[in-house]
Design an enzyme around this catalytic site. Structure first.
Site, PDB file in Angstrom:
ATOM      1  N   LYS A  99       0.860  -1.187   0.000  1.00  0.00           N
ATOM      2  CA  LYS A  99       0.000   0.000   0.000  1.00  0.00           C
ATOM      3  C   LYS A  99       0.899   1.240   0.000  1.00  0.00           C
ATOM      4  CE  LYS A  99      -3.905   1.745   2.773  1.00  0.00           C
ATOM      5  NZ  LYS A  99      -4.762   1.466   3.949  1.00  0.00           N
TER       6      LYS A  99
ATOM      7  N   SER B 281      -9.586   1.858   3.224  1.00  0.00           N
ATOM      8  CA  SER B 281      -8.733   2.665   2.408  1.00  0.00           C
ATOM      9  C   SER B 281      -7.734   1.877   1.554  1.00  0.00           C
ATOM     10  CB  SER B 281      -7.957   3.648   3.298  1.00  0.00           C
ATOM     11  OG  SER B 281      -7.172   2.948   4.208  1.00  0.00           O
TER      12      SER B 281
ATOM     13  N   SER C  51     -10.027  -0.831   7.191  1.00  0.00           N
ATOM     14  CA  SER C  51      -9.434  -0.561   5.881  1.00  0.00           C
ATOM     15  C   SER C  51      -8.793  -1.712   5.141  1.00  0.00           C
ATOM     16  CB  SER C  51      -8.398   0.563   6.003  1.00  0.00           C
ATOM     17  OG  SER C  51      -9.036   1.741   6.411  1.00  0.00           O
TER      18      SER C  51
END
Lengths: 473, 98, 478
Positions: free
Chosen positions: C65, C140, C164
């Protein structure tokens, strides 16, 4: 016109000595610009703080020396604000649970002792350094993250004299513990001053004004006096003191407004989530207590009470721990403490001063020092001879015991002295005649004896025996 | 009572500015949020507990503190890649007035 | 091959059928192919890094990420303020994967600064759901979920602060694991809410998650909140029998009076799932959990996370790094940089976060949120004395369409939309695995266990995955 009582509170920030910074491993010390750095110091995204054990140890030691109650579990909080020297946008400090609370120190002002109480002492980190030029500023992060111990006094001092005595006492504690070098000119010790005035007949404190970031004790004295005067003038003219933060203009010798209560920054303190609570073990505290040297105040008391040394001499001996340690080492070999103190304070320090040297330049082993003192105490040498021995040893950097041996022992054998006196009588018949005729020549005869023995006879014994011999004439 | 002025002051203290329309959205969000938080304030037992700042006790003591060994990781040369303005190996900004 | 499970890839690598270069090329090619449609990546590496480690992950490509620090490689947290930021250090999770020989092939898109749940607030555009381009994949960790769902890589690393990892895993039909707090070092994870942040894993099977977890977990001297306990090798424990294990689900979440057909189907799927649990010998019981506490989860979470986020992002001023905008004074620079660099949504969150931390508001807002957190976690721990895990539908809806207004703070208390936060409040290990399809979109079940008992949670999830039949689920697109 009413009289005003000033009240002063001091917040002292002191940089701690350690190899690495408070929350990161980068170097705490000298270095080329922007080189003592870790990513943690710059506040890059994703970094985490890791607490320095030595900074905690030193902080606990200081807290103990300040007679504080020590916290059981160590925790930290964030102080949030924006400023270019604060890379993370917050400072890690201790707000809710300072490492030490409710402490005190004893200061001495003009011969009388006073207890100055301390609200708390807490561990935090220093900011980066900024150089301000004509149109721009430059930031150096070497200082960012250095461990800083902030000590907050209660508002209980009432004069600049008390304030300076407090600062010097506090500073000396840091030096004694080797917790900090506390060099004001290097920014290692900085003071925020709080001043308020109340009328004599009032029973609550006046509004306080804070003056931030003073870098020398001499300036602290100045600032307090200037601010007291400023506040006094306002109050006397019927005005009101506003709670505000000011800074000091050294050039014009005035305190200058920085921000008012309305603009007061809300730091939004909350628990630092990246540092869990750390239990301080009994083991850790025990070891710290064991490693703690006796402090200035306790040593002074001992010298005065146990050794009969005068207050002033005790203060001189304990001002610098190195000197005090040396003194204690010397007397550990058995010589007389008062005699030792006398020679140090009455002679040695003066010698060092005159020759612009420091205590560390003295190359005399403690045991040797002690032995020489013993020689004087035992009457083998005179006080003057002692001083001469020291002077010669220091001047020529020669071993003191050897010099002492060369100087020879003082003559204190009664029979030997009597012999010498009789010899002097025989060699100076005219003077003896003068004496028999009533002339006061005793002092002159003493002089002859001294000359004959190169000052080695014990003066008081000689005096006594001479009187006896003169009687017999 | 949350007013736009309060919100603007908050934004200003956070060192940014927002569009006018955003303040309208924010006002509505605040209204909902504060209503929810008000309900929370009335929940049974809320007053009787300590706020939680860590998910659980980590039970660490001073043995876990970092040994005081110095180790510099980076210097200004490393930093340069992300610095817009610098001089004499220091970050340059317009003059900061105390 | 990148759309296969790790065992198969490992086997092919070991017997020479393929090599790590081919795998890397395959991953990168697929990534580029899917980039326009799905926008999984902020950065796709063009050169394969050397792999020096020797673990089961050696030579296997993966994605990180883009809020995880990678030295020398652009890391933006999908925010304009960091759009050109090159980190000077490696996150521990990245360092460990490098040492294990795994091959980084890209940095994935996320909701800006990890503060979002839709996958639509990335500075480089929205992320689309591989199962239906008209729908979001949530956030997210949007890109990390999508690239695994698309078979670009067998695993990726994400972060979970409120849900997330687990929410996009649910919407995207993949396995998403949030370990116990501190199990994986947070050093190098761009902080959103430090007391809620976790680094975790996306993969297409529980076993693959374990392979990765066994590499990335462990105490880190650089993270004071990382766990010290050695809790064994996960892969060795995933096949133990779960007979006799006790799970509970929350009555108030499942007993809903709703008109939504979709929700009814999700509940049906859940009921089927818990039947399968019982067939494995597990006990599954319904437990009542105070509704007022459940409804307080979301506002308490908003309070704590926004407050912490505001503080954590105070370093973004453009002074030492970041997309500095010039100005006539230092304040002007900071203001212009932050005004331009943050999206409006982020600013609104910061204003809220700042408000709750103000001296006069902390007691009733920030601290009360902390009290709710404690009440909820205490209640969970009480239940965990009698149960080994909480089992729930991961979310009460399938991946929503894009036109839904889901980033405005709303008034609806959908317990099923918020229960995952419990895993963050208490640092409980929590995994979401695909459990079926509703209206052609994946749905998911979540198991959350006692803190530090990652091995047990992974064990239960693995056995359940076996009987659910969605192991290895991947969405291939032509």
């Amino acid at each position: 016109m009413s009289s005003y009582i000033p009240t002063i509170g001091l917040e002292v920030h002191c940089e701690l000595k350690s190899n690495s910074k408070n929350f990161s491993s980068s170097k705490n010390g000298e270095g080329v610009v922007n080189s003592n750095l870790s990513v943690v110091d710059i506040g890059y995204p994703g970094i985490l703080p890791v607490v320095n054990k030595e900074a905690v140890r030193k902080s606990l030691m200081v807290a103990l020396a300040l007679n504080c109650e020590i916290v059981e579990k160590l925790s930290f909080d964030r102080k949030n604000y924006y400023y270019p020297d604060l890379p993370k946008g917050y400072q890690i400090t201790q707000f809710a649970n300072p490492i030490g609370i409710n402490g005190y120190v004893i200061i001495n002002v003009d011969g009388s002792e006073r207890k100055i109480t301390i609200h708390d002492t807490h561990l935090e980190e220093d900011t980066a350094n900024m150089d301000h030029l004509e149109t721009y500023s430059l930031i150096d992060y070497n200082r960012a993250g250095i461990p800083l111990l902030e000590t907050v006094s209660d508002p209980c001092m009432h004069s600049s004299k008390e304030a300076i005595a407090y600062l010097e006492t506090l500073r000396n504690i840091f030096l004694y513990l080797d917790a900090s070098d506390a060099k004001a000119d290097m920014g290692q010790i900085r003071v925020d001053i709080n001043v308020s005035l109340q009328r004599e007949d009032e029973n609550k404190l006046g509004t306080r004004v804070e003056i931030k970031n003073i870098n020398s004790f001499a300036t602290v004295k100045e600032v307090i006096e200037v601010e007291i005067k400023r506040q006094q003038e306002i109050l006397e003219s019927g005005g009101k003191i506003e709670q505000e933060t000011r800074r000091y203009d050294e050039v014009n010798k005035k305190t200058v407004f920085m921000r008012g209560k309305v603009d007061a920054i809300d730091y939004k303190y909350y628990r630092e989530p990246n540092i869990p609570e750390i239990k301080i073990t009994e083991e850790f505290i025990k070891k710290i207590k064991k490693d703690m040297p006796t402090l200035e105040y306790e040593r002074k008391r001992k010298y005065i009470n146990d050794y009969g040394i005068s207050f002033i001499d005790a203060a001189t001996l304990t001002k610098d721990k190195k000197l005090s340690d040396y003194f204690e080492d010397i007397i550990s070999y058995g010589c007389q403490p008062k005699d030792t103190s006398n020679i140090i304070v009455g002679f040695l320090l003066g010698y060092l001063n005159k020759n612009d040297k420091g205590i560390s330049s003295i190359n005399i082993a403690s045991k040797d020092f002690s032995d020489v003192i013993k020689m004087m105490t035992d009457g083998k040498i005179s006080n003057k001879q002692l001083k001469d021995i020291f002077t010669k040893s220091l001047d020529e950097d020669k071993n003191i015991l050897e010099i002492a041996k060369m100087t020879g022992n003082q003559i204190s054998d009664r029979k030997q002295i009597r012999e010498i006196i009789k010899e002097v009588f025989n060699d100076n018949s005219k003077i003896i005649e003068d004496y028999k005729n009533g002339k006061n020549v005793k002092g002159f005869i003493m002089g002859l004896i001294m000359k004959k023995t190169a000052g080695k006879v014990n003066p008081s014994l000689t005096n006594e025996i001479l009187a006896e011999e003169l009687e017999k004439l | 009572m949350i007013t736009k002025d309060i919100l603007k002051k908050l934004a200003s203290n956070l060192m940014f500015e927002m569009e006018e329309e955003e303040y309208d959205t924010l006002e509505k969000e605040f209204a909902i949020f504060l209503k929810q938080m008000d309900l929370i304030a009335h929940i049974k037992d809320v007053d009787g507990v300590e706020p939680m700042t860590f998910p659980f006790e980590l039970d660490i003591n001073d043995h876990f503190l970092r040994s005081d060994v110095a180790n510099n990781e980076i210097n200004f040369d490393d930093m340069k890649v992300n610095v817009k303005d610098y001089e004499e190996n220091k970050i340059k900004v317009p003059k900061v007035v105390e | 091959m990148t759309n296969k499970l790790i065992d198969e890839i490992r086997s092919s690598l070991d017997n020479g059928e393929i090599d790590s270069h081919m795998l890397f090329e395959e991953a990168v090619t697929k990534a580029k192919e899917y980039q326009k449609e799905y926008n999984c990546f902020v950065t796709i590496l063009d050169e394969k890094q050397e792999e020096n480690g020797n673990s089961i992950l050696r030579g296997i490509p993966y994605a990180l990420k883009d809020n995880i620090s990678t030295k020398g490689i652009l890391t933006t947290a999908s925010s304009n303020i960091l759009k050109d930021y090159i980190p000077l250090y490696d996150a521990t999770v990245y360092k460990k994967l490098k040492e294990a020989g795994a091959v980084l092939m890209g940095k994935t898109t996320l909701d800006e600064l990890a503060m979002g749940g839709t996958g639509t607030t990335c500075h480089t555009g929205i992320v689309r759901n591989p199962w239906d381009k008209r729908r979001m994949i949530g956030g997210s960790s949007a890109g990390s979920a999508a690239c695994v769902a698309l078979g670009i890589v067998p695993f990726s690393i994400g972060s979970d602060t409120g849900d997330s990892i687990r929410k996009p895993a649910a919407y995207g039909g993949v396995v998403g694991y949030k370990p116990t707090y501190g199990r994986v070092s947070r050093y190098g994870l761009f902080a959103f809410a430090s007391s809620l942040d976790h680094v975790g894993v996306f993969a297409r099977s529980v076993k693959d998650v374990c392979y990765v977890m066994d590499v990335i977990k462990g105490h880190d001297d650089k993270d004071m909140t990382s766990l010290v306990d050695h809790d064994g090798v996960y892969i060795d424990n995933i096949n133990r029998s779960v007979c006799g294990k006790k799970l509970f689900y929350i009555k108030e979440a499942i007993d809903i009076d709703s008109n939504s057909g979709e929700l009814k189907k999700i509940i049906d799927n859940f009921n089927t799932t818990i039947e399968k649990c019982r067939e494995l010998g597990m006990i599954v019981e319904e437990v009542s959990f105070r509704k007022d506490l459940l409804e307080a989860i979301y506002p308490a979470y908003m309070c704590i996370s926004c407050a912490e986020a505001t503080s954590n992002n105070s370093n973004l001023t453009g002074i030492a790094f970041g997309n500095r905008v010039d100005g006539h004074s230092i304040n002007d620079i900071m203001i212009k940089t932050r005004t331009k660099g943050f999206s409006e949504l982020i600013k609104r969150r910061f204003v809220l976060g700042s408000y709750v931390l103000q001296k006069e508001n902390q007691e009733k807002l920030f601290l009360n949120a902390g009290r709710i957190r404690r009440l909820i976690v205490d209640k969970m721990n009480e239940l965990f004395k009698n149960y080994d895990g909480l089992i729930m539908p991961s979310i009460g809806e399938i991946a929503p369409f894009f036109d839904k207004d889901s980033d405005r703070l709303s008034d609806e208390y959908l317990i099923l939309g918020n229960h995952l936060v419990i895993g963050n409040f208490g640092g409980f290990p929590s995994i979401s695995i695909p459990s079926g399809f509703v209206d052609k979109m994946p749905v998911s079940v979540n198991i959350t266990g006692r803190a530090r008992e990652d091995a047990l949670v992974l064990n239960i999830a693995n056995k359940l995955e076996e009987v659910l039949g969605y192991r290895g689920l991947v969405k291939e697109n032509e």
